[in-house]
Design a protein around this motif. Structure first.
Motif, short mmCIF file in Angstrom:
data_model
loop_
_atom_site.label_atom_id
_atom_site.label_comp_id
_atom_site.label_asym_id
_atom_site.label_seq_id
_atom_site.Cartn_x
_atom_site.Cartn_y
_atom_site.Cartn_z
N GLY A 125 0.82 -1.21 0.00
CA GLY A 125 0.00 0.00 0.00
C GLY A 125 0.85 1.25 0.00
O GLY A 125 1.66 1.46 -0.91
N SER A 126 0.71 2.06 1.02
CA SER A 126 1.46 3.31 1.11
C SER A 126 2.62 3.21 2.10
O SER A 126 3.22 4.22 2.44
CB SER A 126 0.53 4.45 1.52
N LYS A 127 2.96 2.02 2.54
CA LYS A 127 4.05 1.85 3.51
C LYS A 127 5.13 0.95 2.93
O LYS A 127 4.87 0.05 2.14
CB LYS A 127 3.51 1.24 4.80
N PHE A 128 6.37 1.21 3.37
CA PHE A 128 7.48 0.36 2.96
C PHE A 128 8.51 0.27 4.07
O PHE A 128 8.57 1.13 4.96
CB PHE A 128 8.10 0.82 1.64
N VAL A 129 9.29 -0.80 4.04
CA VAL A 129 10.25 -1.10 5.09
C VAL A 129 11.64 -1.18 4.48
O VAL A 129 11.83 -1.79 3.42
CB VAL A 129 9.90 -2.45 5.78
N LEU A 130 12.61 -0.57 5.15
CA LEU A 130 14.00 -0.57 4.70
C LEU A 130 14.90 -1.19 5.75
O LEU A 130 14.64 -1.05 6.95
CB LEU A 130 14.47 0.86 4.42
N TYR A 131 15.99 -1.83 5.29
CA TYR A 131 16.96 -2.44 6.20
C TYR A 131 18.37 -2.14 5.71
O TYR A 131 18.65 -2.19 4.52
CB TYR A 131 16.77 -3.95 6.25
N ARG A 132 19.24 -1.85 6.67
CA ARG A 132 20.68 -1.76 6.41
C ARG A 132 21.40 -2.08 7.70
O ARG A 132 21.09 -1.51 8.75
CB ARG A 132 21.07 -0.36 5.93
N GLU A 133 22.36 -2.97 7.63
CA GLU A 133 23.10 -3.34 8.82
C GLU A 133 23.93 -2.16 9.31
O GLU A 133 24.56 -1.45 8.52
CB GLU A 133 24.02 -4.52 8.52
N SER A 134 23.92 -1.95 10.61
CA SER A 134 24.67 -0.85 11.22
C SER A 134 26.17 -1.11 11.10
O SER A 134 26.63 -2.24 11.28
CB SER A 134 24.28 -0.72 12.69
N LYS A 135 26.91 -0.07 10.81
CA LYS A 135 28.37 -0.21 10.68
C LYS A 135 29.03 -0.24 12.05
O LYS A 135 30.04 -0.90 12.24
CB LYS A 135 28.92 0.95 9.87
N LYS A 136 28.45 0.48 13.02
CA LYS A 136 29.05 0.58 14.34
C LYS A 136 28.60 -0.51 15.30
O LYS A 136 29.42 -1.12 15.98
CB LYS A 136 28.73 1.94 14.95
N LYS A 137 27.29 -0.74 15.35
CA LYS A 137 26.76 -1.63 16.38
C LYS A 137 25.56 -2.42 15.83
O LYS A 137 24.42 -2.02 16.01
CB LYS A 137 26.34 -0.80 17.58
N PRO A 138 25.80 -3.54 15.13
CA PRO A 138 24.68 -4.32 14.60
C PRO A 138 23.79 -4.85 15.72
O PRO A 138 24.27 -5.34 16.73
CB PRO A 138 25.36 -5.47 13.86
N ARG A 139 22.47 -4.72 15.52
CA ARG A 139 21.50 -5.17 16.52
C ARG A 139 20.72 -6.38 16.06
O ARG A 139 20.37 -7.24 16.85
CB ARG A 139 20.50 -4.06 16.82
#
Length: 98
Positions: free
Chosen positions: A78-92
């Motif tokens: 619909g009108s929503k989307f999700v983005l992901y990128r691994e953190s360079k400093k502190k991956p969670r």
């Protein structure tokens, strides 16, 4: 590049999230990209929404942001989307191994 199992896992994490940014009539500006970049570094997984007065669809906005910030689009509904990128400093988030 995310594998199907990893994408599925991230979708399950994003189900209960609320959008933290909204793309409106101003579109995707440098300031907006800077804020999204900082949020991705801090949270790794974020949900965004497209307002009705925006000139972008969710897929177009997701592709444009992913291209600029070198992140992965997880889902567009619909009108929503999700983005992901691994953190360079502190991956969670620990992604499942494929």
């Amino acid at each position: 590049m995310l594998k199907n199992k990893q994408r599925s896992y991230l979708r399950s994490l994003s189900n209960k999230m609320d959008p933290i940014f909204r793309v409106g009539k101003e579109g995707i500006t440098d300031n907006f990209l800077k804020q999204v970049d900082e949020a991705l570094e801090a949270r790794e997984l974020i949900k965004l929404a497209i307002l009705k007065n925006s000139f972008y669809t969710a897929r177009e906005a997701s592709d444009a942001i992913c291209k600029e910030l070198k992140c992965d689009g997880v889902q567009c509904i619909g009108s929503k989307f999700v983005l992901y990128r691994e953190s360079k400093k502190k991956p969670r988030i620990e992604l499942p191994q494929v």
